[in-house]
Design an enzyme around this catalytic site. Structure first.
Site, mmCIF file in Angstrom:
data_model
loop_
_atom_site.group_PDB
_atom_site.id
_atom_site.type_symbol
_atom_site.label_atom_id
_atom_site.label_comp_id
_atom_site.label_asym_id
_atom_site.label_seq_id
_atom_site.Cartn_x
_atom_site.Cartn_y
_atom_site.Cartn_z
ATOM 1 N N ARG A 1 55.599 72.039 80.230
ATOM 2 C CA ARG A 1 54.653 73.123 80.544
ATOM 3 C C ARG A 1 53.401 72.962 79.683
ATOM 4 O O ARG A 1 53.436 72.424 78.591
ATOM 5 C CB ARG A 1 55.284 74.492 80.279
ATOM 6 C CG ARG A 1 56.307 74.914 81.334
ATOM 7 C CD ARG A 1 56.843 76.311 81.084
ATOM 8 N NE ARG A 1 57.610 76.370 79.863
ATOM 9 C CZ ARG A 1 57.167 76.828 78.702
ATOM 10 N NH1 ARG A 1 55.951 77.342 78.597
ATOM 11 N NH2 ARG A 1 57.944 76.813 77.638
ATOM 12 N N TYR B 1 55.192 68.930 87.111
ATOM 13 C CA TYR B 1 56.338 69.125 86.222
ATOM 14 C C TYR B 1 56.906 70.546 86.224
ATOM 15 O O TYR B 1 56.155 71.515 86.056
ATOM 16 C CB TYR B 1 55.972 68.762 84.777
ATOM 17 C CG TYR B 1 57.236 68.648 83.954
ATOM 18 C CD1 TYR B 1 57.987 67.476 83.991
ATOM 19 C CD2 TYR B 1 57.719 69.728 83.252
ATOM 20 C CE1 TYR B 1 59.181 67.390 83.313
ATOM 21 C CE2 TYR B 1 58.923 69.650 82.569
ATOM 22 C CZ TYR B 1 59.647 68.478 82.606
ATOM 23 O OH TYR B 1 60.834 68.390 81.941
ATOM 24 N N LYS C 1 59.100 79.967 86.490
ATOM 25 C CA LYS C 1 58.364 80.728 85.476
ATOM 26 C C LYS C 1 57.198 81.517 86.091
ATOM 27 O O LYS C 1 56.914 82.641 85.690
ATOM 28 C CB LYS C 1 57.876 79.809 84.351
ATOM 29 C CG LYS C 1 59.030 79.121 83.612
ATOM 30 C CD LYS C 1 59.982 80.123 83.044
ATOM 31 C CE LYS C 1 61.340 79.581 82.652
ATOM 32 N NZ LYS C 1 61.462 78.723 81.519
ATOM 33 N N HIS D 1 63.297 86.227 80.271
ATOM 34 C CA HIS D 1 63.658 84.819 80.028
ATOM 35 C C HIS D 1 65.035 84.810 79.358
ATOM 36 O O HIS D 1 65.145 84.590 78.154
ATOM 37 C CB HIS D 1 62.580 84.193 79.127
ATOM 38 C CG HIS D 1 62.673 82.702 78.980
ATOM 39 N ND1 HIS D 1 62.107 82.034 77.918
ATOM 40 C CD2 HIS D 1 63.240 81.752 79.752
ATOM 41 C CE1 HIS D 1 62.324 80.739 78.062
ATOM 42 N NE2 HIS D 1 63.010 80.544 79.149
ATOM 43 N N SER E 1 62.224 78.638 74.869
ATOM 44 C CA SER E 1 62.496 77.398 75.581
ATOM 45 C C SER E 1 63.141 76.372 74.649
ATOM 46 O O SER E 1 62.695 76.198 73.512
ATOM 47 C CB SER E 1 61.187 76.834 76.132
ATOM 48 O OG SER E 1 60.601 77.790 76.982
ATOM 49 N N CYS F 1 66.002 76.491 73.163
ATOM 50 C CA CYS F 1 66.662 77.092 71.995
ATOM 51 C C CYS F 1 68.081 77.554 72.289
ATOM 52 O O CYS F 1 68.630 78.393 71.575
ATOM 53 C CB CYS F 1 65.824 78.228 71.442
ATOM 54 S SG CYS F 1 64.310 77.641 70.649
ATOM 55 N N ASP G 1 68.671 80.969 82.561
ATOM 56 C CA ASP G 1 67.255 80.961 82.154
ATOM 57 C C ASP G 1 66.515 82.258 82.443
ATOM 58 O O ASP G 1 65.637 82.636 81.677
ATOM 59 C CB ASP G 1 66.535 79.796 82.845
ATOM 60 C CG ASP G 1 65.203 79.437 82.184
ATOM 61 O OD1 ASP G 1 65.191 79.211 80.955
ATOM 62 O OD2 ASP G 1 64.174 79.388 82.879
ATOM 63 N N ARG H 1 64.977 66.430 81.837
ATOM 64 C CA ARG H 1 65.764 67.549 82.396
ATOM 65 C C ARG H 1 66.661 67.102 83.533
ATOM 66 O O ARG H 1 66.424 66.088 84.175
ATOM 67 C CB ARG H 1 64.793 68.608 82.929
ATOM 68 C CG ARG H 1 63.867 69.181 81.845
ATOM 69 C CD ARG H 1 64.026 70.647 81.689
ATOM 70 N NE ARG H 1 63.366 71.148 80.485
ATOM 71 C CZ ARG H 1 63.603 72.337 79.964
ATOM 72 N NH1 ARG H 1 64.482 73.144 80.525
ATOM 73 N NH2 ARG H 1 62.983 72.741 78.876
HETATM 74 P P1 GTP Z 1 64.980 76.038 78.391
HETATM 75 O O1 GTP Z 1 65.619 75.467 79.612
HETATM 76 O O2 GTP Z 1 63.808 75.238 77.911
HETATM 77 O O3 GTP Z 1 64.613 77.466 78.536
HETATM 78 O O4 GTP Z 1 66.033 75.832 77.164
HETATM 79 P P2 GTP Z 1 67.409 76.569 76.750
HETATM 80 O O5 GTP Z 1 67.121 77.792 75.983
HETATM 81 O O6 GTP Z 1 68.314 76.698 77.919
HETATM 82 O O7 GTP Z 1 68.018 75.512 75.702
HETATM 83 P P3 GTP Z 1 69.278 74.526 75.835
HETATM 84 O O8 GTP Z 1 70.579 75.246 75.916
HETATM 85 O O9 GTP Z 1 68.998 73.533 76.901
HETATM 86 O O10 GTP Z 1 69.221 73.804 74.410
HETATM 87 C C1 GTP Z 1 68.083 73.118 73.958
HETATM 88 C C2 GTP Z 1 68.456 72.138 72.874
HETATM 89 O O11 GTP Z 1 69.072 72.822 71.788
HETATM 90 C C3 GTP Z 1 69.438 71.082 73.347
HETATM 91 O O12 GTP Z 1 69.086 69.840 72.796
HETATM 92 C C4 GTP Z 1 70.756 71.557 72.793
HETATM 93 O O13 GTP Z 1 71.644 70.491 72.568
HETATM 94 C C5 GTP Z 1 70.350 72.268 71.505
HETATM 95 N N1 GTP Z 1 71.287 73.393 71.180
HETATM 96 C C6 GTP Z 1 71.757 74.332 72.037
HETATM 97 N N2 GTP Z 1 72.629 75.164 71.421
HETATM 98 C C7 GTP Z 1 72.716 74.748 70.147
HETATM 99 C C8 GTP Z 1 73.467 75.210 69.004
HETATM 100 O O14 GTP Z 1 74.225 76.170 69.053
HETATM 101 N N3 GTP Z 1 73.260 74.530 67.833
HETATM 102 C C9 GTP Z 1 72.415 73.458 67.752
HETATM 103 N N4 GTP Z 1 72.284 72.862 66.578
HETATM 104 N N5 GTP Z 1 71.708 72.988 68.811
HETATM 105 C C10 GTP Z 1 71.848 73.625 69.987
HETATM 106 C C1 SPV Z 2 61.298 76.483 79.724
HETATM 107 O O1 SPV Z 2 60.383 75.791 79.238
HETATM 108 O O2 SPV Z 2 61.604 77.615 79.266
HETATM 109 C C2 SPV Z 2 62.095 75.962 80.850
HETATM 110 C C3 SPV Z 2 61.638 74.737 81.512
HETATM 111 O O3 SPV Z 2 63.068 76.579 81.244
HETATM 112 S S1 SPV Z 2 60.316 75.039 82.596
HETATM 113 O O4 SPV Z 2 60.844 75.277 83.939
HETATM 114 O O5 SPV Z 2 59.472 73.830 82.583
HETATM 115 O O6 SPV Z 2 59.579 76.208 82.170
HETATM 116 MN MN MN Z 3 63.381 78.466 80.010
#
Ligand code: GTP
Ligand code: SPV
Ligand code: MN
Length: 585
Positions: free
Chosen positions: A73, A201, A210, A230, A252, A254, A277, A370
Site C-alpha cells: 500500500r 497491488y 481497504k 480493521h 498491518s 502485526c 482482517d 502474500r
Molecule cells: P495484514 O494482513 O497486513 O493486516 O497483517 P496481519 O495483522 O494479519 O498479520 P499476520 O498475522 O499476517 O502477521 C504478520 C507477521 O507477524 C508474520 O510474519 C507473522 O509470522 C508475524 N507474527 C504473527 N503473530 C506473531 C506472534 O504472536 N509473535 C511473533 N513474534 N510474530 C508474529
Molecule cells: C494491510 O496492509 O493491512 C493488508 C494488506 O491487509 S492490503 O490489502 O494491501 O491492505
Molecule cells: Mn490488514
C-alpha cells in the site's frame, strides 16, 4: 461489448461512461464462474502474468510477480476527497473532490487502449445478510478480477443482491502505466466512490478490501451507527463446547491472520476463524455487539507462515491460491523466509535464479509477499463464519508491535478507557505499506491508514456507540512483541497466544486473577495457564511489568498525539489521559 448481466440502469450508464473514458478494446462482465476463472488464468499464464506451481503438490496455485515498484500500500498517495478538508482530519491526505476527479479522470483517459475492461460486481458480507453491501469494480487487471473472485462474493451473486435499482459503491481502477509518480488511491466518502490508478497491488487495487470495506464503509458506518474495523474475528470454544467470540485490531502485519487461525496448544480448547482482517460490527436486538466478516478470502502475509507457526494457513493455501511476490523453487513450489529450509535453487520474487544458500542477493520473497486464498478452505473456519447476523462479540483486543512499555495483556477499566487504549495504540511500521519500517507510530485502532473521515469524530463515534450497547464487550490491549535486551522476542507468540486469550475469557466471565495497575488491570504472574510452557525466570514478570518512568514518558507522547485532534478530541479521552497521568505519578 459482452452481454451485460444486469438491467440496472445506473450501473449500465456508469460502465458505458467508464468505457468511453478508458477506451478498452473490449468489456467483459464477470460472472464469477469456474470456467471464467480458468479462462482468466489461461490468459494470464499465456501473458506470463501467472506462473503455475507444481500442480501435483499445489493444485491450481499460481505465482504473480508484481512490478518491483508496486509491492505494498502507498499511504502517501492515498487520499480522502471529502468536500471539506476538515472532514478528512489531520491523519489523512486530502484532495478537493473536483481537483482529484480532474486529475484522475485525466489519467484514466484512454488508459485501457488495447486492453480488456473487466466489470467486477462483488458483495461484501455473506449472501442473505442484511449487513451486506454491493460494490462494482471496473479494472483492466485480470489479476485483480481473479483476486476479487477469491476475496469477495463476486459476479452474478452480487448482481442478484443488487437487483435493478439497488445501491452500489463504484470503483474505477487501472494499472495504467504503473507509474509510481502518477499513482493515486482516492476515496470520495460523500459520493461513496473510489478511483485508483497506477498500482496493481493488494490494498491499492482490490477495491472491495481497504478502500470500500474500511475507508468508505467507516464513513457509512458513522452515518448509520455501526463500525467498520480493521479486525480479525475469532471463535473460542471451551472444553464444554461453550463459545465466545473476540475481535482484534492490530496494525498491518502485526498478527491478525495468525491469531484468527491459532492452533490450540491446550487440550480441549479450540480456536476457529471467522475473519482475519476486517469486521463490520452492529448492535444486535439483544443488546450485544455482533460482527460480520465482509470478506470471503484471506490476503495474508506469506513470510513467517509455516507448519510450525500457522499450520491452518498452510493447509488453506495448499490449493486454488494466488501467491504474489513469493519465491519459486526449482521443483515448482512456493517458498518464503520462515517457511522452512531453502531449496537448492530458487527463483526469487524479482525473477532472478539463485542458489538457496545465497544470502547476498537479498530476500527470496518480498517481505510483503502474500497469499490470496478462499476462506472456505481454512480447516479452522467457523461454521458460523457466514451467519447473516454475524457472531456476538464478548471481547475486543487492541494490539501493536512494541519492544517495551505495553505488557503482554492489559484489561481496560471501562468502555471509555478501552477506547482510550485503542486511540493511543502505537506500533512499529511494517512492510505492508511503503516507507520506513520499524518506526514506532500511533495507529489508533489499527485504522490510521483506513479511517475515511476525521479521526477525532471517529473516537467520538466509538464513545457514542459504547453508550448504546447494553452489554458491551470487554476491551483489552495485547502485545506479543516485547523484546529482551538482545532484541529477542520475550514471548513465544503464535499458538502460545491462547494463554492470554484464556485469561481474557476468564475476565469476561468474572474470573481470573488480576492486579489493578495505573494503566489498567493485568494478570498476576501466576494467573496465566502456563501448562507445558517453560519460560526463563523472571520473564513472565517482565512481560507483565508496568514501568512508571516509561509510562510517564508515554503520557507525554500521548499528549502530543492528542494535540493533532484539537477541538475534535472527545473530552472523555483527555480526561482518561489526565487520570492516567495522576495514577502513573
Ligand atoms: P495484514 O494482513 O497486513 O493486516 O497483517 P496481519 O495483522 O494479519 O498479520 P499476520 O498475522 O499476517 O502477521 C504478520 C507477521 O507477524 C508474520 O510474519 C507473522 O509470522 C508475524 N507474527 C504473527 N503473530 C506473531 C506472534 O504472536 N509473535 C511473533 N513474534 N510474530 C508474529
Ligand atoms: C494491510 O496492509 O493491512 C493488508 C494488506 O491487509 S492490503 O490489502 O494491501 O491492505
Ligand atoms: Mn490488514
Amino acid at each position: 461489448m459482452d452481454q451485460s448481466l444486469t438491467s440496472h440502469a445506473g450501473l449500465l450508464a456508469w460502465v458505458e461512461q467508464s468505457a468511453h473514458l478508458c477506451k478498452p478494446e473490449r468489456v467483459h462482465w464477470c460472472t464469477g464462474s469456474d470456467d471464467e476463472a480458468q479462462w482468466l488464468i489461461a490468459t494470464m499464464v499465456a501473458a506470463k502474468d501467472l506462473i503455475p506451481f507444481n500442480n501435483d503438490d499445489w493444485p491450481n496455485c499460481y505465482l504473480h510477480r508484481s512490478n518491483p515498484n508496486d509491492v505494498a500500500r502507498v499511504e502517501d498517495r492515498t487520499f480522502i476527497c471529502s468536500q471539506s478538508k476538515e472532514d478528512a482530519g489531520p491523519t489523512n491526505n486530502w484532495m478537493a473532490p473536483d481537483e482529484a476527479k480532474k486529475l484522475l479522470y485525466g489519467l484514466f483517459e484512454g488508459c485501457m487502449e488495447g486492453r480488456t475492461m473487466y466489470v467486477v460486481p462483488y458483495q461484501m458480507g455473506p449472501v442473505g445478510s442484511p449487513f451486506s453491501k454491493v460494490g462494482v469494480e471496473i479494472t483492466d487487471s485480470a489479476y485483480v478480477a481473479l483476486s476479487m473472485r477469491i476475496m469477495t462474493r463476486m459476479g452474478t451473486v452480487a448482481l442478484e443482491t443488487l437487483g435493478t435499482d439497488g445501491a452500489f459503491v463504484p470503483g474505477l481502477h487501472s494499472t495504467a502505466e504503473l507509474d509510481p509518480e502518477k499513482r493515486y488511491i482516492c476515496h470520495f466518502p460523500e459520493e461513496r466512490l473510489i478511483l485508483s490508478i497506477n498500482s496493481g497491488y493488494g490494498g491499492n487495487a482490490l477495491l472491495g478490501k481497504k478502500c470500500f470495506a474500511l475507508r468508505i464503509a467507516s464513513a457509512i458506518a458513522r452515518d448509520e451507527g455501526w463500525l467498520a474495523e480493521h479486525m480479525l474475528i475469532l471463535e473460542l470454544e471451551d472444553p464444554q463446547g461453550e463459545k465466545l467470540y473476540f475481535t482484534g485490531a492490530f496494525p498491518s502485519a502485526c498478527g491478525k491472520t495468525n491469531l484468527a487461525m491459532l492452533e490450540s496448544i491446550l487440550p480441549g480448547w479450540t480456536v476457529r476463524t471467522v475473519g482475519d482482517d476486517i469486521a463490520w460490527l452492529r448492535i444486535g436486538d439483544d443488546g450485544r455487539l455482533w460482527a460480520v466478516n465482509p470478506e470471503a478470502g484471506f490476503f495474508g502475509v506469506a513470510p513467517g507462515t509455516s507448519e510450525k507457526t500457522n499450520p491452518s494457513a498452510m493447509e488453506t493455501i495448499r490449493s486454488n491460491t494466488l501467491f504474489t511476490n513469493v519465491a519459486r523453487t526449482d521443483g515448482g513450489r512456493p517458498w518464503w523466509e520462515g517457511m522452512g529450509p531453502a531449496s537448492k535453487w530458487m527463483t526469487d520474487w524479482r525473477g532472478n535464479h539463485r542458489p538457496g544458500q545465497d544470502l547476498e542477493g537479498g530476500k527470496f520473497a518480498q517481505p510483503n509477499s502474500r497469499f490470496t486464498a478462499p476462506a472456505k478452505q481454512c480447516p479452522t473456519i467457523s461454521p458460523h463464519w457466514e451467519d447473516p447476523q454475524g457472531v456476538p462479540i464478548s471481547g475486543i483486543l487492541f494490539g501493536g508491535r512494541r519492544n517495551d512499555t505495553m505488557p503482554l495483556v492489559l484489561e481496560a477499566n471501562s468502555w471509555e478507557h478501552g477506547v482510550f487504549l485503542g486511540a493511543t495504540m502505537a506500533s512499529q511500521t511494517t512492510a505492508a505499506a511503503g516507507g520506513a519500517q520499524g518506526v514506532l507510530r500511533r495507529d489508533p485502532m489499527a485504522m490510521l491508514p483506513f479511517c475515511g473521515y476525521h479521526m477525532g469524530d471517529y473516537f467520538a463515534h466509538w464513545l457514542e456507540l459504547g453508550k448504546r450497547i447494553p452489554n458491551p464487550p470487554k476491551i483489552f490491549h495485547v502485545n506479543w512483541f516485547q523484546k529482551d535486551d538482545d532484541g529477542v522476542f520475550l514471548w513465544p507468540g503464535y499458538g502460545e497466544n491462547l494463554r492470554p486469550l484464556l485469561w481474557m475469557r476468564e475476565r469476561i466471565l468474572g474470573e481470573g486473577k488480576a492486579i489493578e495497575t495505573p494503566i489498567g488491570t493485568v494478570p498476576t504472574p501466576d494467573a496465566l495457564n502456563l501448562d507445558g510452557l517453560s519460560l526463563a525466570d523472571g520473564v513472565m514478570e517482565r512481560l507483565l511489568e508496568v514501568n512508571h518512568d516509561r509510562w510517564a514518558q508515554e503520557c507525554d507522547a500521548i499528549a502530543e498525539h492528542f494535540e493533532k485532534f484539537g477541538d475534535k478530541l472527545p473530552t472523555a479521552l483527555s480526561d482518561e489521559l489526565a487520570a492516567l497521568r495522576k495514577r502513573v505519578g
